[in-house]
Design an enzyme around this catalytic site. Structure first.
Site, PDB file in Angstrom:
ATOM      1  N   HIS A   1     -22.431  20.923  -8.144  1.00  0.00           N
ATOM      2  CA  HIS A   1     -22.854  20.722  -6.905  1.00  0.00           C
ATOM      3  C   HIS A   1     -23.481  19.415  -6.696  1.00  0.00           C
ATOM      4  O   HIS A   1     -24.253  19.034  -7.557  1.00  0.00           O
ATOM      5  CB  HIS A   1     -23.671  21.842  -6.544  1.00  0.00           C
ATOM      6  CG  HIS A   1     -24.233  21.678  -5.148  1.00  0.00           C
ATOM      7  ND1 HIS A   1     -23.534  21.082  -3.941  1.00  0.00           N
ATOM      8  CD2 HIS A   1     -25.382  22.018  -4.693  1.00  0.00           C
ATOM      9  CE1 HIS A   1     -24.411  20.837  -2.975  1.00  0.00           C
ATOM     10  NE2 HIS A   1     -25.473  21.529  -3.513  1.00  0.00           N
TER      11      HIS A   1
ATOM     12  N   CYS B   1     -24.068  26.426  -0.637  1.00  0.00           N
ATOM     13  CA  CYS B   1     -23.520  25.263  -1.295  1.00  0.00           C
ATOM     14  C   CYS B   1     -22.424  25.775  -2.151  1.00  0.00           C
ATOM     15  O   CYS B   1     -21.506  25.320  -2.839  1.00  0.00           O
ATOM     16  CB  CYS B   1     -24.479  24.384  -2.166  1.00  0.00           C
ATOM     17  SG  CYS B   1     -25.543  23.573  -1.269  1.00  0.00           S
TER      18      CYS B   1
ATOM     19  N   ASN C   1     -25.952  15.410   0.143  1.00  0.00           N
ATOM     20  CA  ASN C   1     -25.703  16.937  -0.282  1.00  0.00           C
ATOM     21  C   ASN C   1     -24.907  17.455   0.974  1.00  0.00           C
ATOM     22  O   ASN C   1     -25.388  17.323   2.013  1.00  0.00           O
ATOM     23  CB  ASN C   1     -26.824  17.598  -0.405  1.00  0.00           C
ATOM     24  CG  ASN C   1     -26.537  19.048  -0.694  1.00  0.00           C
ATOM     25  OD1 ASN C   1     -25.509  19.277  -0.708  1.00  0.00           O
ATOM     26  ND2 ASN C   1     -27.517  20.004  -1.126  1.00  0.00           N
TER      27      ASN C   1
END
Ligand code: ACO
Length: 331
Positions: A258, A116, A288
């Site tokens: 994030h 990520c 996500n």
């Protein structure tokens, strides 16, 4: 290092696939509920790439928008960097495939495997190249089709991920520009490499009948441990930049972290003592999207007029590796 030039974000763009997978759809697939997913993660729905789409297709769509916004042409690009862990192929890099799609040749193009944190890692590298005066325009993308490596029988992970791409043009700033990168930091702690992993398909465990049967090509995650490490490391990364630049959190206009879990974002915001109204969140719509979450959120907030030219933005990410990093910019 004394910078010869400054870097800035000159344009942003994002693309998400049309197909929507809601929490209610997931209720029909695994033993879960809309209520559990909403309260434990903040997610309501996520996007799923069509069978014909690969990561480079999503990246291409996002890139065209960022290139247009930056008022440049593809030929003005000096470098392409993609943060992804779900590229078109294990090799060659998705950046090279995108380069071809953009009609370009003879510029560096490479992928970064930082989970990520891929986009934050990429912007960090772009910044160095621009500050050194070596290049003028770098296309940095976070793109992911994690739903292709999702175990759809594992309720612990399959509810979390969505597909999407966020693109940014990082360019040399003119001396009179107020827009510029102020500071950035990237780091990693490989002692936790096995908490978030795609076990098979690499040199350690090549694809075999057994690896496929055991679902070892899908994403495995120890969510609980990751949760705690995510909050702690993003806090460290944010405070480092604030401290190094003698800034107070009150001077930050926007925090973009994030988008892994609403509770992670809230816990970090609380620790940093930032007003929740100054935190950008879009997790409810996209889940996500790994390396794509920050550039998608940034682009959405700019296009909606929420984030404006001159705003001070602090960003932080965290991902497989474990990698983490932060970025402080004036837009
Ligand atoms: N529906 C219903 N119940 C569930 C579900 C679900 N989808 N998933 C787990 N549960 C159950 C568990 O089985 C467990 O039940 P038990 O108590 O009977 O054993 C219970 O809910 C609690 O499970 P936990 O794992 O403790 O739940 P938690 O509150 O930690 O939430 C979650 C899990 C959402 C995964 C959270 O830990 C998380 O978000 N972790 C971080 C993920 C992350 O940050 N990833 C970032 C990196 S991603 C990348 O780099 C690609």
């Amino acid at each position: 290092m004394i910078a010869n030039y400054y870097a800035k974000i000159a344009g942003t763009g994002h693309y998400v696939p049309e197909k929507i997978l809601t929490n209610f759809d997931l209720e029909k697939m695994v033993d879960t509920s809309d209520e559990w997913i909403r309260t434990r993660t903040g997610m309501r729905e996520r996007r799923i790439a069509s069978e014909e789409q690969a990561a480079s297709d999503l990246a291409y769509q996002a890139s065209l928008k960022a290139i247009k916004k930056a008022k440049i042409k593809p030929k003005d690009l000096d470098m392409i960097i993609i943060g992804t862990i779900s590229g078109d192929h294990p090799f060659p890099s998705t950046s090279c495939i995108l380069q071809k799609k953009l009609g370009l040749k003879n510029i560096p193009a490479f992928d970064i495997s930082a989970g990520c944190s891929g986009w934050i890692y990429g912007t960090n590298i772009a910044k160095q190249y621009i500050e050194n005066g070596i290049v003028k325009n770098v296309l940095v993308i976070g793109v992911e089709i994690l739903t292709r490596i999702t175990n759809w029988n594992d309720r612990n992970t399959c509810i979390l991920f969505g597909d999407g791409a966020g693109a940014t043009i990082i360019s040399r700033a003119e001396p009179k520009d107020i827009s510029r990168f102020i500071d950035t930091e990237i780091t990693a702690d490989g002692t936790h490499y096995d908490l978030l992993i795609q076990t098979a398909g690499g040199s350690k465990m090549p694809a075999s009948k057994e690896s496929v049967e055991k679902n070892l090509h899908t994403l495995y995650m120890e969510g609980n441990k990751i949760f705690k490490l995510a909050v702690k490391s993003m806090q460290i990364a944010c405070e480092l930049l604030l401290h190094r630049n003698k800034m107070d959190i009150k001077s930050i206009d926007w925090l973009i972290t994030h988008q892994a879990n609403m509770r992670i974002i809230q816990a970090l915001g609380k620790r940093l003592k930032i007003d929740p109204n100054n935190v950008i969140v879009n997790i409810e719509k996209y889940g996500n999207t790994s390396a794509a979450t920050i550039p998608i959120a940034l682009d959405e907030a700019i296009r909606s007029g929420k984030i404006r030219h001159g705003d001070l933005i602090l960003m932080a990410s965290f991902g497989a590796g474990l990698t983490y990093g932060s970025l402080l910019i004036r837009l």
